[in-house]
Design an enzyme around this catalytic site. Structure first.
Site: not given
Length: 472
Positions: A74, A149, A173
């Site tokens: 990420k 996210s 997330s």
């Protein structure tokens, strides 16, 4: 599709080389990511170089369980010499001078990083539609969101463009996109994985964790990245165990709690509730003792979370001022104008919304009414979790009230999107671990996730409980 456990054995047995498998995954990214758009950056040269080094280590007989395995990260974890954007215009050209602690751990294990993954800007969002660069699509249905996210992290695993990925979880997330994309997502105990080098959203909630195809894979990756870091004051000194050793123990005799507040009301989609109830029955067939409990403070978790997390975001993001690093406006008259324009132009709408909310909650005259009250609610929720875990091994719940919704469906109503975090944020408030595992699909073949929540540092037990269901 390779799993971590299968590929690890194949590499050690020299049935395949890291260079071969890395080449294969880079080709998958080239073929698939034009549609899915999970990646913000593909690091082909660095990946091939790492694969060659991994093959040399394997040949010398010094491989770890993750040596030579392709993964992706990420884009809010700092990678030395490689762009780290947090999905924001503010950090569009930022190249860190150091690696996050978790990246050092993966490098020590000689994994192969394929690239950096798309995300909601500064990890603020539940759909991956808040990225400055592009919107990631759900591989199960390209018209649906992948969740957020860590939507890029979940989509990359679901589309088999990486063997495993890392995401971060502030209020769900990792778990929510894992649920939407039909993969396994683990949010570990707060402080078990260092946040050193993770660009902060809300420091008292943020936690890094793995997204994988299987429960065993998740346990193997977590083994490699937990540990104390003296560079992170919230990193826990703890004797971390091997998370794979008790995977086959089963659940006979274990007590599992189901909070009635999680399955009542109109918020939960009927098919999601049916899948969770069916999973609960499976656990009973396997010999687990399931009991209903009440956690009345759970209804207060969402407003408390958004007050505290926004307050922390307001503080953490104040460093982005257009002076030291990050985006700087071209047109300004004085220093105040520079601050105002750089932040107005560099941040997206959702980030600005949360900064404003957090600044308001911390301001004189409102601190006691909002922030202080939210902190008191946080203590109450933690108390209720502690009470349940006195007599239960884990809690079963949905991950999200719905399956993946359509792209653009909730962008005009932020409050409706926030409600999607109703089952996941209490976990972050309490700092306890939780795992999302697939437990079915709805009538449109969209994945449904089940959440297993444990007491602090009970990841091994959660993996044991999750593996029993997955094997079934």
């Amino acid at each position: 599709m390779y799993t971590v456990s299968e590929l690890s054995k194949m590499l050690k047995d020299k049935k395949i080389s890291s260079v071969e498998v890395t080449t294969e995954y880079l080709a998958k990214i080239d073929a698939k990511d034009k549609e899915i758009e999970a990646f913000l950056l593909v690091t082909k040269e660095e990946a091939m170089e790492a694969a060659k080094l991994a093959d040399a280590t394997i040949a010398a007989g010094n491989a770890t369980t993750l040596t030579g395995i392709p993964c992706a990260i990420k884009d809010n974890m700092c990678t030395k010499g490689i762009r780290t954007t947090c999905g924001s215009k503010m950090l569009e050209d930022f190249i860190p001078e150091y690696d996050a602690f978790v990246i050092k751990k993966l490098k020590a294990a000689e994994t192969v990083m394929l690239g950096k993954l798309n995300m909601d800007e500064f990890a603020m969002g539940s759909s991956n539609e808040n990225s400055h660069f592009h919107i990631t699509k759900n591989p199960k249905n390209l018209e649906r969101v992948p969740g957020g996210s860590s939507g890029g992290s979940a989509a990359a695993v679901a589309a088999d463009m990486a063997v495993f990925t890392l995401g971060s979880d502030t209020g769900g997330s990792i778990r929510q996109p894992a649920s939407f994309c039909g993969v396994v997502g683990m949010k570990p105990t707060y402080g078990s994985i260092s946040r050193n080098g993770l660009v902060a959203f809300a420091s008292s909630f943020d936690q890094i964790g793995p997204l994988t195809h299987t429960v065993k894979d998740s346990a193997m990756v977590l083994n490699a990245i937990v540990g104390h870091d003296k560079g992170d004051s919230t990193s826990r000194v703890y004797k971390y165990e091997d998370y794979t050793k008790d995977l086959e123990k089963g659940v006979r005799g274990l007590k599992l709690a189901v909070p009635k507040e999680y399955l009542e009301g109109d918020a939960i989609q009927a098919e999601v509730k049916e899948a969770i109830v069916a999973a609960i029955k499976e656990y009973e067939k396997m010999g687990a003792v399931v009991k209903k409990v009440s956690m009345p403070s759970l209804k207060l978790a969402l407003p408390a979370y958004y007050v505290i997390s926004s307050a922390e975001a307001s503080s953490n993001l104040s460093r982005f001022d257009g002076v030291r690093y990050g985006y700087r406006t071209d047109d300004y008259e004085n220093i105040e104008d520079l601050y105002k324009k750089s932040r107005s132009e560099g941040f997206g709408a959702e980030v600005k919304r949360r900064i404003m909310l957090g600044t308001f909650a911390l301001s004189a005259g409102y601190y006691d009414a909002y922030y202080k009250k939210a902190v008191e609610v946080r203590a109450l929720i933690k108390q209720e979790f502690d009470e349940v875990f006195k007599d239960s091994s884990a809690i079963i719940s949905p991950v999200a009230p719905t399956t993946a919704y359509k792209l653009g469906q909730k962008t005009k109503n932020p409050l409706e999107m926030y409600m999607g975090d109703i089952y996941s944020v209490p976990v972050n408030i309490a700092g306890v671990p939780a795992i999302s595992i697939p437990c079915g699909v709805d009538s449109e073949e969209l994945p449904i996730g089940m959440q297993l929540i444990g007491n602090m540092f009970s990841e091994a037990l959660l993996y044991q409980i999750a593996n029993a269901y997955e094997a079934r």
